[in-house]
Enzyme design. Structure first.
Site, mmCIF file in Angstrom:
data_model
loop_
_atom_site.group_PDB
_atom_site.id
_atom_site.type_symbol
_atom_site.label_atom_id
_atom_site.label_comp_id
_atom_site.label_asym_id
_atom_site.label_seq_id
_atom_site.Cartn_x
_atom_site.Cartn_y
_atom_site.Cartn_z
ATOM 1 N N CYS A 72 0.822 -1.204 0.000
ATOM 2 C CA CYS A 72 0.000 0.000 0.000
ATOM 3 C C CYS A 72 0.858 1.257 0.000
ATOM 4 O O CYS A 72 1.797 1.365 0.790
ATOM 5 C CB CYS A 72 -0.887 -0.023 1.237
ATOM 6 N N CYS A 78 -1.320 6.278 6.850
ATOM 7 C CA CYS A 78 -2.631 5.885 7.371
ATOM 8 C C CYS A 78 -2.458 5.160 8.704
ATOM 9 O O CYS A 78 -1.473 4.477 8.925
ATOM 10 C CB CYS A 78 -3.284 4.999 6.315
ATOM 11 N N CYS A 81 -2.653 0.119 9.139
ATOM 12 C CA CYS A 81 -1.655 -0.962 9.225
ATOM 13 C C CYS A 81 -0.357 -0.401 9.793
ATOM 14 O O CYS A 81 0.168 0.573 9.285
ATOM 15 C CB CYS A 81 -1.373 -1.523 7.836
ATOM 16 N N CYS A 158 -7.874 0.055 -0.514
ATOM 17 C CA CYS A 158 -7.270 -0.415 0.734
ATOM 18 C C CYS A 158 -7.023 -1.913 0.604
ATOM 19 O O CYS A 158 -7.943 -2.686 0.353
ATOM 20 C CB CYS A 158 -8.204 -0.121 1.902
ATOM 21 N N GLN A 282 -17.378 -10.371 13.805
ATOM 22 C CA GLN A 282 -15.919 -10.419 13.674
ATOM 23 C C GLN A 282 -15.508 -9.877 12.310
ATOM 24 O O GLN A 282 -16.162 -10.179 11.312
ATOM 25 C CB GLN A 282 -15.443 -11.859 13.830
ATOM 26 N N TYR A 311 -18.298 -13.321 28.238
ATOM 27 C CA TYR A 311 -17.986 -12.254 27.270
ATOM 28 C C TYR A 311 -18.313 -12.779 25.874
ATOM 29 O O TYR A 311 -17.472 -12.826 24.987
ATOM 30 C CB TYR A 311 -16.511 -11.833 27.329
ATOM 31 N N GLU A 332 -22.917 -11.633 28.497
ATOM 32 C CA GLU A 332 -22.409 -10.477 27.745
ATOM 33 C C GLU A 332 -23.084 -9.203 28.259
ATOM 34 O O GLU A 332 -24.261 -9.209 28.589
ATOM 35 C CB GLU A 332 -22.695 -10.725 26.248
ATOM 36 N N CYS A 407 -7.210 -10.904 23.363
ATOM 37 C CA CYS A 407 -6.670 -9.983 22.361
ATOM 38 C C CYS A 407 -5.568 -9.132 22.975
ATOM 39 O O CYS A 407 -5.109 -8.185 22.348
ATOM 40 C CB CYS A 407 -7.786 -9.117 21.786
HETATM 41 N N1 SAH Z 1 -16.721 -13.740 22.186
HETATM 42 C C1 SAH Z 1 -17.276 -12.705 21.367
HETATM 43 C C2 SAH Z 1 -16.828 -11.276 21.691
HETATM 44 C C3 SAH Z 1 -15.578 -11.075 22.457
HETATM 45 S S1 SAH Z 1 -15.110 -9.387 22.601
HETATM 46 C C4 SAH Z 1 -17.072 -12.999 19.909
HETATM 47 O O1 SAH Z 1 -16.455 -13.978 19.592
HETATM 48 O O2 SAH Z 1 -17.553 -12.276 19.040
HETATM 49 C C5 SAH Z 1 -15.435 -9.062 24.293
HETATM 50 C C6 SAH Z 1 -16.898 -8.897 24.638
HETATM 51 O O3 SAH Z 1 -16.986 -8.631 26.038
HETATM 52 C C7 SAH Z 1 -17.586 -7.729 23.976
HETATM 53 O O4 SAH Z 1 -18.725 -8.204 23.310
HETATM 54 C C8 SAH Z 1 -17.951 -6.772 25.116
HETATM 55 O O5 SAH Z 1 -19.170 -6.112 24.915
HETATM 56 C C9 SAH Z 1 -18.045 -7.716 26.278
HETATM 57 N N2 SAH Z 1 -17.831 -7.147 27.630
HETATM 58 C C10 SAH Z 1 -17.012 -6.127 27.983
HETATM 59 N N3 SAH Z 1 -17.019 -5.959 29.322
HETATM 60 C C11 SAH Z 1 -17.856 -6.894 29.836
HETATM 61 C C12 SAH Z 1 -18.259 -7.229 31.163
HETATM 62 N N4 SAH Z 1 -17.813 -6.566 32.219
HETATM 63 N N5 SAH Z 1 -19.118 -8.254 31.325
HETATM 64 C C13 SAH Z 1 -19.592 -8.948 30.239
HETATM 65 N N6 SAH Z 1 -19.234 -8.676 28.976
HETATM 66 C C14 SAH Z 1 -18.381 -7.657 28.758
#
Ligand code: SAH
Length: 452
Positions: A72, A78, A81, A158, A282, A311, A332, A407
């Site tokens: 790129c 930018c 990346c 991009c 995702q 989560y 969540e 992550c």
């Molecule tokens: N496992 C999911 C998303 C993971 S990202 C997937 O595969 O798509 C992390 C997630 O945690 C997000 O959706 C965010 O909204 C949530 N989150 C953040 N803080 C939180 C909390 N205190 N309790 C519950 N969920 C939470």
């Protein structure tokens, strides 16, 4: 002490969290953007703090053996990346190294860390793009923000986005210029078109275009729809989102469909997902499959287990697990994500799932107190990692296995150390490259309870 008026020569020996090169000048640490380990460079110090400095890359005297010309043309400008100038194999090795180092330094954990699972073709992998709209010399521009600023870099193409975006951007520029539609001015909080957001279902080819506007009116709306229909293959949905707030947040609260469907469809493996303008999904579907298949492998389900997916977002992992478990309970914080999770379970005919809205640190202890105990737990927390009360409850529940999707290697290492002390051994770690050419690294970790 270094001198800001002098030019220095230095060798880059490490890479920072945001992909910046790190080296030493007279034993003093200096960070330089766009430099990578092995580069010998000339630099001018622009920021000087007590413990470190920031240098500007003036010249590369001797390039690193891993340096490549980025595909790129605006890679260094930018903010998207950060390490496109590093060959891909080295990107993967660097990401693994980041994980190994964090586990050792922060968690004192010495586990098997596998080589990073990369992409066969680490380009055109993103299914969602968000373009701020601006004006330059009387012509509309769409692109990305310059690193650390709100200046728009006009982007023809991009390399990490779905190629169809090029067409969409061309059409929208033509629409704005031909019909003289006002684009949004951040400073004045005036003008209409703020952002264009695109979503593409990679498995289905379905396309959604979302026009974020500072106002309800939409001049020549039918013309825009005609132009998009004519030029954008797979167009299934055109949506308007109204955001009249003076804010950096892209979306406002009101959304309505201007053309076609409210949702597009995509598949990850054989799981179907309905994606609306505001739903989470995702961004790299190919690697999401790789990551979640790993999570499923580490969960090692026989069909008799009660699984917690903490989560859970829109339930992507939950649904992967539900096919192999007795039941899955997803937790969540975001209401809309749980609504999507329930809909996704329904359209995939998975009746053994239950979803709960709330903070994991409240909901998980409550579920445990009510007598619901997990045999296997999966966590996929945001960057700050798990709250201690979540980890504590997991330990009290005593599942035979925990799968940790992360992550952020630093908070991962902290949480693994906590679990290690309470009887959960880290067995293996699999880094997965979800965001090629960026410095982000995602991991899937398998932990096992050590019997007393
Ligand atoms: N496992 C999911 C998303 C993971 S990202 C997937 O595969 O798509 C992390 C997630 O945690 C997000 O959706 C965010 O909204 C949530 N989150 C953040 N803080 C939180 C909390 N205190 N309790 C519950 N969920 C939470």
């Amino acid at each position: 002490m270094l001198d800001k008026s002098k030019i220095y020569e230095m060798e880059i020996s490490g890479l920072g969290h945001s992909g910046e090169g790190i080296g030493k000048i007279d034993d003093f640490t200096v960070f330089v953007e766009n430099a990578i380990p092995g580069d010998v460079i000339r630099t001018k110090i622009t920021v000087l703090k007590k413990n470190y400095g920031v240098g500007e890359l003036l010249e590369i005297l001797k390039p690193s053996a891993n340096r490549v010309t980025p595909k790129c043309g605006i890679a260094g400008i930018c903010g998207g990346c950060q390490i496109m100038h590093m060959d891909y194999e080295q990107q993967l090795r660097t990401k693994r190294n980041t994980v190994v180092e964090a586990l050792k330094r922060i968690g004192k954990i010495d586990a098997v860390v596998h080589p990073t699972l990369g992409m066969d073709n680490p380009y055109e992998y993103r299914n969602k793009a968000q373009f701020p709209v601006g004006i330059l010399d009387g012509k509309s521009i769409l692109g990305f923000y310059k690193k650390g600023s709100h200046e728009i870099v006009d982007t023809e193409y991009c390399h990490i986005q779905a190629p169809i975006n090029t067409k969409i951007v061309q059409v929208i520029k033509k629409y704005i210029d031909d019909f003289d539609v006002a684009v949004y001015d951040e400073k004045e909080h005036s003008g209409l078109i703020r952002h264009v957001v695109t979503k593409v279902g990679f498995a289905t080819g379905e396309v959604m275009v979302i026009m974020v506007t500072n106002g309800k009116e939409f001049p020549y709306k039918d013309k825009l729809i005609e132009m998009l229909k004519e030029n954008v293959e797979g167009l299934k949905s055109v949506v308007q989102n109204i955001n009249m707030k003076n804010t950096n947040v892209i979306f406002g609260d009101t959304t309505f469909t201007l053309y076609g469907e409210d949702q597009i469809v995509d598949y990850i493996g054989d799981l179907k997902f309905n994606i609306s303008a505001r739903s989470f999904y995702q961004v790299n579907p190919a690697q999401t499959k790789v990551l979640y298949e790993k999570a499923l492998e580490y969960a090692d389900l026989t069909g008799n287990e009660r699984v917690f997916d903490i989560y859970c977002g829109i339930g992507t992992i939950s649904l992967f697990l539900a096919k192999k478990a007795k039941e899955v309970h997803g937790i969540e914080i975001i209401d809309a994500a749980i609504e999507d999770a329930r809909e996704n379970a329904r359209i995939n005919h998975l009746t053994n799932t239950k979803f709960y809205v709330g903070k994991a640190e409240d909901v998980v202890p409550k579920l445990y107190k009510s007598g619901l105990v997990a045999d296997v737990v999966v966590v996929d927390p945001p960057r700050k990692g798990c709250e201690e009360s979540v980890l504590e409850t997991i330990v009290n529940m005593a599942p035979k296995r925990v799968v940790y999707v992360s992550c952020n290697p630093a908070t991962l290492a902290r949480d693994l150390a906590y679990l290690d002390e309470k009887g959960y051994k880290t067995v293996e770690v699999q880094p997965v490259d979800m965001f090629s050419h960026s410095s982000h690294v995602e991991c899937c970790v398998s932990l096992e309870r050590i019997k007393e």
